[in-house]
Write a protein that holds these residues in place. Sequence first.
Motif, mmCIF file in Angstrom:
data_model
loop_
_atom_site.group_PDB
_atom_site.id
_atom_site.type_symbol
_atom_site.label_atom_id
_atom_site.label_comp_id
_atom_site.label_asym_id
_atom_site.label_seq_id
_atom_site.Cartn_x
_atom_site.Cartn_y
_atom_site.Cartn_z
ATOM 1 N N ALA A 1 -1.738 15.520 -0.045
ATOM 2 C CA ALA A 1 -1.214 14.157 -0.074
ATOM 3 C C ALA A 1 -1.390 13.475 1.274
ATOM 4 O O ALA A 1 -1.714 12.288 1.337
ATOM 5 N N GLU A 2 -1.195 14.216 2.369
ATOM 6 C CA GLU A 2 -1.375 13.643 3.701
ATOM 7 C C GLU A 2 -2.820 13.229 3.915
ATOM 8 O O GLU A 2 -3.099 12.161 4.473
ATOM 9 N N GLU A 3 -3.751 14.067 3.472
ATOM 10 C CA GLU A 3 -5.169 13.740 3.617
ATOM 11 C C GLU A 3 -5.523 12.492 2.813
ATOM 12 O O GLU A 3 -6.244 11.618 3.279
ATOM 13 N N GLN A 4 -4.996 12.404 1.599
ATOM 14 C CA GLN A 4 -5.285 11.249 0.754
ATOM 15 C C GLN A 4 -4.672 9.984 1.347
ATOM 16 O O GLN A 4 -5.292 8.918 1.351
ATOM 17 N N ALA A 5 -3.460 10.093 1.860
ATOM 18 C CA ALA A 5 -2.795 8.936 2.461
ATOM 19 C C ALA A 5 -3.534 8.496 3.727
ATOM 20 O O ALA A 5 -3.704 7.314 3.972
ATOM 21 N N GLY A 6 -3.983 9.463 4.514
ATOM 22 C CA GLY A 6 -4.731 9.153 5.722
ATOM 23 C C GLY A 6 -6.018 8.412 5.419
ATOM 24 O O GLY A 6 -6.440 7.533 6.173
ATOM 25 N N ALA A 7 -6.648 8.726 4.319
ATOM 26 C CA ALA A 7 -7.870 8.046 3.930
ATOM 27 C C ALA A 7 -7.609 6.594 3.547
ATOM 28 O O ALA A 7 -8.436 5.724 3.787
ATOM 29 N N THR B 1 0.832 -1.210 0.000
ATOM 30 C CA THR B 1 0.000 0.000 0.000
ATOM 31 C C THR B 1 0.862 1.255 0.000
ATOM 32 O O THR B 1 0.608 2.198 -0.765
ATOM 33 N N LEU B 2 1.895 1.261 0.839
ATOM 34 C CA LEU B 2 2.771 2.425 0.906
ATOM 35 C C LEU B 2 3.542 2.624 -0.401
ATOM 36 O O LEU B 2 3.737 3.761 -0.845
ATOM 37 N N ALA B 3 3.956 1.551 -1.022
ATOM 38 C CA ALA B 3 4.664 1.654 -2.307
ATOM 39 C C ALA B 3 3.738 2.223 -3.377
ATOM 40 O O ALA B 3 4.149 3.064 -4.185
ATOM 41 N N GLU B 4 2.477 1.795 -3.374
ATOM 42 C CA GLU B 4 1.516 2.328 -4.343
ATOM 43 C C GLU B 4 1.275 3.817 -4.102
ATOM 44 O O GLU B 4 1.201 4.596 -5.051
ATOM 45 N N LEU B 5 1.149 4.197 -2.826
ATOM 46 C CA LEU B 5 0.984 5.616 -2.505
ATOM 47 C C LEU B 5 2.188 6.430 -2.967
ATOM 48 O O LEU B 5 2.046 7.502 -3.557
ATOM 49 N N ARG B 6 3.364 5.918 -2.695
ATOM 50 C CA ARG B 6 4.587 6.609 -3.121
ATOM 51 C C ARG B 6 4.614 6.771 -4.638
ATOM 52 O O ARG B 6 4.890 7.853 -5.155
ATOM 53 N N ASP B 7 4.312 5.698 -5.332
ATOM 54 C CA ASP B 7 4.400 5.736 -6.788
ATOM 55 C C ASP B 7 3.360 6.646 -7.430
ATOM 56 O O ASP B 7 3.601 7.206 -8.497
ATOM 57 N N THR B 8 2.214 6.799 -6.774
ATOM 58 C CA THR B 8 1.182 7.676 -7.346
ATOM 59 C C THR B 8 1.306 9.122 -6.866
ATOM 60 O O THR B 8 1.025 10.045 -7.618
#
Length: 97
Positions: free
Chosen positions: A89-95, A67-74
């Motif tokens: 980005a923080e809000e999107q990651a938090g979701a 999940t973290l790798a996908e977040l990083r890549d996007t």
Amino acid sequence: MPTQEIHLSPQQRRAARQVLGRNQLSQLTDFPRYPVRCPLSELVHRFEGFAGPIWSRLHANMTENQTLAELRDTRLPKLLSGEIRIKDAEEQAGAVL
């Protein structure tokens, strides 16, 4: 330790073939003739009680890592280009997390 004969299911045979590789397929047919030592069921249960939580955590870590790798890549390219801001980005990651 007592020995007992084991029988491999078709799925187990396929897995063994993958592990052993193509050059070992002829030896796989001989495998059911070999005696196999099996631990007492009490020992197996004690090991599962010890190893089970470790395996569960390992799988949870692998899922989180993906999940973290996908977040990083996007998100990283968008952050670098200025398309999104850190707060967004923080809000999107938090979701997601």
